[in-house]
Write a protein that holds these residues in place. Structure first.
Motif, PDB file in Angstrom:
ATOM      1  N   SER A   1       0.819  -1.287   0.115  1.00 52.23           N
ATOM      2  CA  SER A   1      -0.151  -0.068  -0.072  1.00 52.23           C
ATOM      3  C   SER A   1       0.844   1.244  -0.062  1.00 52.23           C
ATOM      4  CB  SER A   1      -1.029  -0.018   1.365  1.00 52.23           C
ATOM      5  OG  SER A   1      -1.558  -1.110   1.551  1.00 52.23           O
ATOM      6  N   THR A   2       2.194   1.277   0.341  1.00 51.89           N
ATOM      7  CA  THR A   2       2.781   2.519   0.525  1.00 51.89           C
ATOM      8  C   THR A   2       3.979   2.456  -0.555  1.00 51.89           C
ATOM      9  OG1 THR A   2       4.315   1.216   2.089  1.00 51.89           O
ATOM     10  CG2 THR A   2       2.465   2.360   3.044  1.00 51.89           C
ATOM     11  N   ARG A   3       4.093   1.548  -1.458  1.00 48.58           N
ATOM     12  CA  ARG A   3       5.219   1.670  -2.629  1.00 48.58           C
ATOM     13  C   ARG A   3       4.849   2.857  -3.456  1.00 48.58           C
ATOM     14  NH1 ARG A   3       3.041  -3.782  -4.950  1.00 48.58           N
ATOM     15  NH2 ARG A   3       1.318  -2.873  -6.348  1.00 48.58           N
ATOM     16  N   ALA A   4       5.863   3.138  -3.880  1.00 42.56           N
ATOM     17  CA  ALA A   4       5.625   4.354  -4.735  1.00 42.56           C
ATOM     18  C   ALA A   4       5.095   4.333  -6.399  1.00 42.56           C
ATOM     19  CB  ALA A   4       7.190   5.067  -5.391  1.00 42.56           C
ATOM     20  N   VAL A   5       5.270   3.081  -6.812  1.00 42.20           N
ATOM     21  CA  VAL A   5       4.737   2.699  -8.185  1.00 42.20           C
ATOM     22  C   VAL A   5       3.398   1.696  -7.910  1.00 42.20           C
ATOM     23  CG1 VAL A   5       4.983   1.518 -10.244  1.00 42.20           C
ATOM     24  CG2 VAL A   5       6.961   2.650  -9.034  1.00 42.20           C
ATOM     25  N   ALA A   6       2.460   2.084  -8.528  1.00 39.63           N
ATOM     26  CA  ALA A   6       0.979   1.266  -8.508  1.00 39.63           C
ATOM     27  C   ALA A   6       0.848   0.955  -7.179  1.00 39.63           C
ATOM     28  CB  ALA A   6       1.035   0.362  -9.602  1.00 39.63           C
ATOM     29  N   PRO A   7       0.597   1.440  -6.182  1.00 34.79           N
ATOM     30  CA  PRO A   7       0.362   1.155  -4.891  1.00 34.79           C
ATOM     31  C   PRO A   7      -1.098   0.321  -4.658  1.00 34.79           C
ATOM     32  CG  PRO A   7       0.295   3.427  -4.564  1.00 34.79           C
ATOM     33  CD  PRO A   7       0.581   2.995  -5.909  1.00 34.79           C
ATOM     34  N   LEU A   8      -1.338  -0.472  -3.740  1.00 43.16           N
ATOM     35  CA  LEU A   8      -2.576  -1.129  -3.675  1.00 43.16           C
ATOM     36  C   LEU A   8      -3.468  -0.159  -3.055  1.00 43.16           C
ATOM     37  CD1 LEU A   8      -4.857  -3.481  -2.755  1.00 43.16           C
ATOM     38  CD2 LEU A   8      -3.593  -3.580  -0.748  1.00 43.16           C
ATOM     39  N   ARG A   9      -4.542   0.442  -3.687  1.00 41.39           N
ATOM     40  CA  ARG A   9      -5.682   1.124  -3.255  1.00 41.39           C
ATOM     41  C   ARG A   9      -6.924   0.796  -3.987  1.00 41.39           C
ATOM     42  NH1 ARG A   9      -6.562   5.273  -6.994  1.00 41.39           N
ATOM     43  NH2 ARG A   9      -4.646   5.351  -8.451  1.00 41.39           N
ATOM     44  N   GLN A  10      -8.108   1.428  -3.484  1.00 40.44           N
ATOM     45  CA  GLN A  10      -9.350   1.194  -4.264  1.00 40.44           C
ATOM     46  C   GLN A  10      -9.505   2.134  -5.191  1.00 40.44           C
ATOM     47  OE1 GLN A  10     -12.526   1.394  -1.242  1.00 40.44           O
ATOM     48  NE2 GLN A  10     -13.694   2.176  -2.933  1.00 40.44           N
ATOM     49  N   ALA A  11      -9.742   1.547  -6.339  1.00 40.46           N
ATOM     50  CA  ALA A  11     -10.106   2.630  -7.623  1.00 40.46           C
ATOM     51  C   ALA A  11     -11.389   3.092  -7.374  1.00 40.46           C
ATOM     52  CB  ALA A  11     -10.263   1.625  -9.080  1.00 40.46           C
ATOM     53  N   GLU A  12     -11.335   4.568  -7.679  1.00 44.53           N
ATOM     54  CA  GLU A  12     -12.695   5.294  -7.432  1.00 44.53           C
ATOM     55  C   GLU A  12     -14.071   4.693  -7.710  1.00 44.53           C
ATOM     56  OE1 GLU A  12     -12.131   9.277  -8.637  1.00 44.53           O
ATOM     57  OE2 GLU A  12     -10.555   9.569  -7.180  1.00 44.53           O
ATOM     58  N   ASP A  13     -13.908   3.918  -8.775  1.00 47.53           N
ATOM     59  CA  ASP A  13     -15.168   3.073  -9.437  1.00 47.53           C
ATOM     60  C   ASP A  13     -15.286   1.705  -9.166  1.00 47.53           C
ATOM     61  OD1 ASP A  13     -12.851   2.678 -11.143  1.00 47.53           O
ATOM     62  OD2 ASP A  13     -13.813   3.131 -12.929  1.00 47.53           O
TER      63      ASP A  13
END
Ligand code: DC
Length: 230
Positions: A188-200
Motif C-alpha cells: 500500500s505504501t510503495r511508490a509505483v502502483a500501490p494497492l488502493r481502491q479504484a474510485e469506481d
C-alpha cells in the motif's frame, strides 16, 4: 466480452472468487500475484536475494528478459497452473519463503513495468478476470467491472494458515499474520502502483461470507455490469 479487475488485500479470497467467476462465465483467469511470485522465486533460485533480504537489483533488472511466466489449465484440478520458464512452479511459489520476499520484489519499478506489459498483452481482447493489487488502477484502468475485496486481518491470516496446512506445510499462525500485515503495508505504501481502491470499484468485505455467498454476490455484479453495457 468485458474486462473484470479484482483487487484487494493479501489472502482475502480474491483468487478463489476470480477463478470461480471465470469458470462459470467462460472467461480466462489470470493471477497477477503469481507473476510477481515467479519473479521472486527466480531471484531466490539465482541467489539474487541475500539472507538479510537485500536484493541484487542490478542483476535482476538485467535478467528480467529471462523471466517468462505462463499459465496452463490443469485438467485434474480444472484450474490454471503457473509456469516459470517452462517449469510448473504452482507449489513452489506459494511457500512462506516466497511470500516473505515477494512484496519488496513487486515494489521494484522495472519488475512492475515488465509484468504490467505482460498482463496488458494477456488481456488485450477482453474476456478476462484478473486479480491483484493494481489491476483496476494501473493495469486496466478502463475495466468495465472493478471489485475491491477486503476482510479482517485475523480472518485472512486464518484462511492462509488453513491453506498452507492443507498443502502439508506447518506454519506458525503469528508468522502468517505478521507476513500478511507486512505485505499489505509494503503493497500500500510503495511508490509505483500501490494497492488502493479504484474510485469506481465496488467494495466487498467478505469477512463473514461463505464462498458460495461471495460467488453469488460477484455473479450478480457481473450480470448488472453486462446489462449496463448492452
Ligand atoms: O495475490 P498474492 O498474495 O499472490 O500476491 C503476491 C504479492 O505480489 C503481493 O504481496 C503483492 C504483489 N502483487 C502486486 O504488487 N501487484 C499485483 N497486481 C499482484 C500482486
Amino acid at each position: 466480452m468485458i474486462t473484470i479487475a479484482i483487487d484487494g488485500h493479501s489472502s482475502c479470497g480474491k483468487s478463489t472468487m476470480a477463478k470461480d467467476l471465470a469458470r462459470s462465465i467462460g472467461y480466462i483467469y489470470i493471477d497477477s500475484g503469481a507473476m510477481y511470485r515467479c519473479c521472486t522465486l527466480y531471484a531466490l533460485d539465482n541467489g539474487l536475494i541475500a539472507p538479510d533480504g537485500t536484493i541484487d537489483t542490478a542483476t535482476l533488472e538485467q535478467r528480467m528478459p529471462e523471466i517468462h511466466v505462463s499459465f496452463s489449465l490443469n485438467a485434474a484440478t480444472g484450474r490454471p497452473d503457473t509456469y516459470l520458464n517452462g517449469e510448473c512452479v504452482e507449489e513452489r511459489i506459494r511457500t512462506m519463503e516466497v511470500s516473505s520476499h515477494v512484496s519488496p520484489i513487486a515494489a521494484l519499478p522495472f519488475v512492475r513495468a515488465a509484468m504490467t506489459a505482460q498482463q496488458q498483452q494477456m488481456g488485450r481482447q477482453g474476456g478476462i478476470v484478473m486479480d491483484g493489487r493494481d489491476i483496476g488502477t494501473a493495469v486496466f484502468p478502463d475495466a468495465e467491472l472493478k471489485i475491491f475485496v477486503t476482510a479482517s486481518d485475523e480472518i485472512r491470516a486464518q484462511r492462509r494458515y488453513d491453506e498452507l496446512q492443507s498443502k502439508g506445510q506447518h506454519p506458525d499462525f503469528n508468522e502468517v499474520l505478521e507476513n500478511l500485515r507486512e505485505r499489505d503495508r509494503i503493497d500500500s505504501t510503495r511508490a509505483v502502483a500501490p494497492l488502493r481502491q479504484a474510485e469506481d470499484a465496488v467494495v466487498l468485505d467478505n469477512s463473514h461470507l461463505t464462498i458460495a455467498q461471495q460467488n453469488q454476490w460477484l455473479l450478480d455484479r457481473y450480470h448488472e455490469c453486462i446489462e449496463r453495457h448492452s
